[in-house]
Structures are given as C-alpha cells and as structure tokens.
Write an enzyme that holds these catalytic residues in place. Structure first.
Site, PDB file in Angstrom:
ATOM      1  N   GLY A 114       0.875  -1.168   0.000  1.00  0.00           N
ATOM      2  CA  GLY A 114       0.000   0.000   0.000  1.00  0.00           C
ATOM      3  C   GLY A 114       0.909   1.213   0.000  1.00  0.00           C
ATOM      4  N   ALA A 115       0.700   2.139  -0.945  1.00  0.00           N
ATOM      5  CA  ALA A 115       1.663   3.225  -1.142  1.00  0.00           C
ATOM      6  C   ALA A 115       2.007   3.982   0.150  1.00  0.00           C
ATOM      7  CB  ALA A 115       1.166   4.171  -2.231  1.00  0.00           C
ATOM      8  N   ARG A 170      10.707  -1.151  -4.272  1.00  0.00           N
ATOM      9  CA  ARG A 170       9.570  -1.104  -5.191  1.00  0.00           C
ATOM     10  C   ARG A 170       9.574   0.257  -5.888  1.00  0.00           C
ATOM     11  NH1 ARG A 170       4.094  -3.304  -3.359  1.00  0.00           N
ATOM     12  NH2 ARG A 170       4.042  -3.696  -5.593  1.00  0.00           N
ATOM     13  N   ASP A 221      -0.916   4.746  -6.463  1.00  0.00           N
ATOM     14  CA  ASP A 221       0.491   4.556  -6.093  1.00  0.00           C
ATOM     15  C   ASP A 221       1.342   5.743  -6.510  1.00  0.00           C
ATOM     16  OD1 ASP A 221      -0.689   1.692  -6.167  1.00  0.00           O
ATOM     17  OD2 ASP A 221       1.157   1.582  -4.992  1.00  0.00           O
TER      18      ASP A 221
END
Lengths: 349, 349
Positions: free
Chosen positions: B51-52, B93, B239
């Site tokens: 989850g961003a 990420r 995101d």
C-alpha cells in the site's frame, strides 16, 4: 475426421463415452469411460467437460448411453423412461444453447423407429451426428475467421475455446489455430479467466500443444495491454447468442468488449450456429448460471478470502451486440445488422 | 492518535519496528519486530507490508532502524553509511511515490544535527512524523471523500486501501469506513485483485473488521455488475499521481475506470498528496514495476498453468486523468482541470 491435435476430449467407444477430465488439466491428462448417463450429467455439472459445443456433444452421448440401458420392449415405455434421462442431462447447466439444441434433436430422433432397438440405434446415430456436425462447424468457421487475422497479429482470447471445448478445431482458439497453420505468425495473449482458470489451465495448454506462442496474463491486465496498443484483436467464443446478436459468454467477456471499443480494437465472437437461440430476442432473456461461492473464495481448493464473506458468482455475462465487430460462424462471417444476418445464416442450408 | 480498528499494521517500538505480515492474512494475524533495515526492505519487496502510504512509512522506519545501528562517531561517515541504507530501501519497489517522498524527507533530516546522536534522533523523529502525517492525511481525506457517498450506495473498490495500506483510516476504503461511521448504509463490492488477491485477502478482512457489508467478486465480474446498474461509484487508491492527474494504481484500475465511463458510474481516486509526483508531467513517465511470473502461474503457491508458459506481470497500470471524476486528498477534493487543481492543493499549507 481430421484430428488437429493428439488428444480427444470426447470419444464414442462402442456403448460408452470417453471423456478427458478437464478439471485435472494441465497437471494430468486423465480420461474416463462411462456408460452411466448420471455420470455424464455429473461430469458436465462439475466442468470435467465444458465449452458450449462440447457440452452439447457430451450431453447427446449421455442420452445415448442412458438410452442403451433402458430395459423395456414397448416404444411408449421406452420414450417415457428416455424423458427422465433427457431431463437429468438438461438440468446440468442452463446457459449453453448447444445442449438444449442437441436434446431437442435427440427428442425428435426418438420419435421415429417402430422398435426399441431401432430407436436406440437412431439415438446413438443422432448423437454421433451432433458430434460430427459440431466438429465440422468449427473446421469451417475457423477458416472464415482466419481471414480476419493478419500475419504478426497478437490476439487476446478469454476462457477456453479450443478443441477441448468443441472436439474439432475450436471456436475462437480454432480461428487462431487455423491462422497459425496457414503460416501466419500469430501470438496469443490468454487471460487466466477466474474463477475456474480455463485460460491458464486449458488455453495455455492447448496453445502449447498447437505450437503457438502464448503469454498468460491475469484478467485485470487485458485493459492495460490494449491501452498500450499491444492487442490487434479480441476473439472469444459464446454460450448463447440471441436473435439480435447479444452474446452470453464466460464472465469477463463484456469487460473485454468494452475495453476493445474504448481502444478501437475489433472484438469478434466465434461460434457455430448451434449456439444461436432465435427463440429469444435479446440478451436480457438469456438465463445466467450462478455457481458456488467456493469457486471465488478458493483457488484450486486453497482458501483465498476470510471465512463467511458474501460472494457473487455469475458464470457468464452478456455482451450487447453493438460491441461485436462480427460473429464468425460455419455459415460465414455475420456483420451488423445482426438480426438480419443471423436470420439469413440460419435459413441457408 | 485515533485508532479506527483493533490492529496496527506498522508500529514503532523503541528501537524496533513492528509489522503485521500481510501475506499471512486473512488466515493468520502474525506480527514481527525487527531492528534490521534489510529485513524491512525484504518485507516491502515481499509485500508483507504494502500500500503506497504504508510502504512510505515502513521505508522510513527501515531507515530509522538502519541509522540507529550505524556505529560511527563522525557525522560525515554516518551520512555515507546512511546512504547505503537509504539505497537499499529505495530499491524495493519502484512505483509508489510515497516511498521516495519519505526517503527525500529523511535525507533532509539527516543534514541537520552536529553529532551522530542528534542526527539519529532527527531521523527517528522524522520517520515518526511521516507516520503521523500519512495517518492524519487519511483521516482528513476520508472525511472529504465521505461527502461523495450517499446512504444506500454500493461502492466497488479494488486491491486494498484500508488501514493496512496506510496505518490510518485508509484511502479508498477509508472513505467508505468514514461514511459507514457517519451512519450511511453503504455496501462494498470488493474485487479479488489477482494476482496477489489483496481484495479477497485484505479488503474483505478489513471490511468485516469494520462491520461493513462486503461482497467478493472476481476481477472479471465488475463490468457485469456495472452494466446491471448495481454499482453507484468506484473508488480506488493510487500509487503515484502525475502532475496532470494521470494515476498509476494496482493493475486492473484502468479497466474499472473504462467500465465506469461506459456505464456512467463516477470513478474516484483517493490518495494523500504525498502520492502526487509533480516532477513528472504525465502517466507515461511513471515507472511500472514488473513482478515475478510465478505470481501469475501460481495462486498461493499452487500451480494453475502449464509449466514453461510465458507471462506478463505488470503490478500497476495507468488511468488517464480524463476517466477520473475527482481525486480525494487531505487538502480537499480535486476536480478537473487537474493540472491546476493539483498545483493549488500542493501549494496550500
């Protein structure tokens, strides 16, 4: 009969029918034989055999094995007991038109014949005829459809529509297999097709068997690929087509049709005319099968969601005809307006 | 700090960070503590925390635990070693903006302070500040967003955007939780979100914890429900949001936006302004993470496709701003034209 591939999803063997258990693919290639129509009904319900044309063929053989075991001498008694067999097969899956067309054909075949032996022979012959006709239809429609594909095309397809689903060439996948055999360099994008993963399990397997390059994606990735211009066309099969061209097919098909429209990618349906139901006017009247919540809360038996969660699990959706660029059939390619084109195709001998 | 629910996905505990291992949900609620920044990096890469906003917070605490263990006395040496820690966290990420924003903030925090002890204190305080700010942002944005929801609404959401993804109220799911707490009778349709099933595993679990009625579907069913008029609006998280409003979010989001447009259903993005990246002009420049093929060929470790099949596995897609009815942030609801609205929101104190 030309066999495009080295596996036979449905075969008539004397007084029995042999089925390839598709639920075990791609891990295992397991066949089973039965002369019990209730086992055939269970195999259809449990998706050991699936795909609209294959459901019709398996259902017909189910009636045939059921008929052969009816032990009476009066044709009237025989026909009464045959009704029970047909009812059992009819209650398996509600959406695919081909099953009901096949059962109507067998009902008629049971009307002629003066002795029980004659009627039994008629029924077996009728089931074999249905099998041959469905397979032959896919050979013809795949030739018509291949004309729509160009060398170098990347084609997105949904669910499974190859020989497993039809026993012949296949419908949507049959068109791609045909183009590949014509020497066109085509590539397949197969979406996995949750909940039952027919794309991942069956289409990827059949594409590999046919030697066609295939890339697997999840259902949610198709839109992204279309938006990047990586898909040249979408072809899917059909479970029932209404008189106006509205098409019921595996859940997710409508979404692909909308994405195709938005990205100006042609969206085609490939199906034999046995999938067309002129008895219903529009897609709104097509019965949509609701299946078990466990198919959504589990994947291959493994739980993926918290216990007790509510689930909605329609097996099919309806794509309005306006999204469909063409319907590829064994009678030729039908284009808009579909009401007229479908009528014409069904009245041509 | 107001805690909306009885679980804490990320907690700072003295010199350690405690994380809820989200890969084990919904089956098990397992927490683990670590003071090793490499373990935090691995947890982000393996989606134990995802989850961003949560990636940003966990990344910040990862830098904090890494900093505390740097055993040097010269601030120059300390800053050099801190660079390695930050690089390791940054390489986990590539898509979520919040992570890079957090790391830039920590870099700045490390510039002030004359002793290593002071810098370490600054970094821990900065990480805690990021945590508090992200959580507070979701409390504010959920209030703004709840104004868009009416009593009786059925809301479709994608992936997971609840407290697990943000530590506060959540973004998209936070808006729904807020409306529910305001007494509006809202219902959630959660799509499972293949390949990693954050919808099935996490959103269904969080909705149950929050006491909101939730129905689980596969990703392919959302279109059918919209076409039947059963969805009042779609809300997803983000995101990374470009300066023009183009939004990268979990793969499948673009498809929902297209389906929403086609069916005249409003499509909203909910995200803190830390998700906005004004350094990039449009979505075309957002880096899209490609993940392992095994995520597509397997579900929870069980193979679902034939061996050797090619796979395409982008973790995100980009939804062009024209599909987005509004972007819900803690600074208010941003509407078109987004370039102007985003600029304004980011310059307001």
């Amino acid at each position: 009969m030309e066999k495009p591939l080295n596996y036979a999803p449905i075969e008539w063997r004397g007084n029995k029918v042999r089925l390839l258990d598709q639920t075990k693919l791609p891990g295992e290639e397991v066949y089973f034989e039965t002369d019990d129509y209730r086992e055939v009904a269970a195999a259809i319900r449990e998706l050991k055999v699936r795909g609209a044309p294959a459901i019709g063929i398996a259902g017909a053989y189910g009636v045939a094995v059921g008929a052969l075991k009816i032990d009476v001498t009066s044709p009237e008694e025989f026909r009464a007991k045959l009704g029970e067999v047909i009812d059992t097969i009819a209650r398996t899956r509600p959406t695919a038109r081909n099953l009901f067309g096949a059962l109507e054909y067998l009902q008629k075949a049971a009307q002629s014949g003066r002795t029980v032996i004659q009627i039994k022979n008629n029924l077996v012959a009728a089931a074999m005829f249905i099998h041959e006709e469905e397979a032959e239809a896919t050979r013809k429609l795949s030739e018509y459809g291949a004309e729509l594909l160009k060398d170098g095309d990347t084609i997105l397809t949904h669910c499974n529509t190859g020989p497993l689903a039809t026993t012949g060439y296949g419908t949507a996948l049959g068109v791609i297999i045909r183009a590949h055999r014509q020497g066109k360099k085509v590539k397949i994008i197969a979406d996995e097709t949750r909940p039952l993963l027919q794309g991942a399990r069956l289409t990827a397997w059949e594409a590999q068997k046919a030697g066609i390059p295939v890339t697997l994606i999840t259902d949610s990735m198709a839109g992204y690929l279309m938006s990047r211009g990586e898909i040249n066309c979408v072809i899917t099969g059909a479970d029932r087509i209404a008189a106006n061209g509205d098409t019921a097919n595996k859940i997710g098909t409508y979404t692909l049709a909308v994405l195709a429209k938005e990205n100006k990618v042609p969206f085609y349906i490939a199906a034999p005319t046995t999938t067309i139901d002129r008895g219903i006017a529009t897609g709104a009247q097509i019965p949509i099968e609701q299946r078990s919540p466990a198919e959504v809360t589990h994947v291959q038996g493994v739980p993926t969601a918290p216990a007790g969660v509510a689930v909605y699990n329609p097996a099919f959706d309806v794509t309005p005809h306006r999204y469909i660029a063409a319907i590829i059939t064994e009678k030729g390619i039908i284009r808009k307006p579909y009401t007229q084109g479908i009528k014409q195709a069904l009245t041509v001998a």
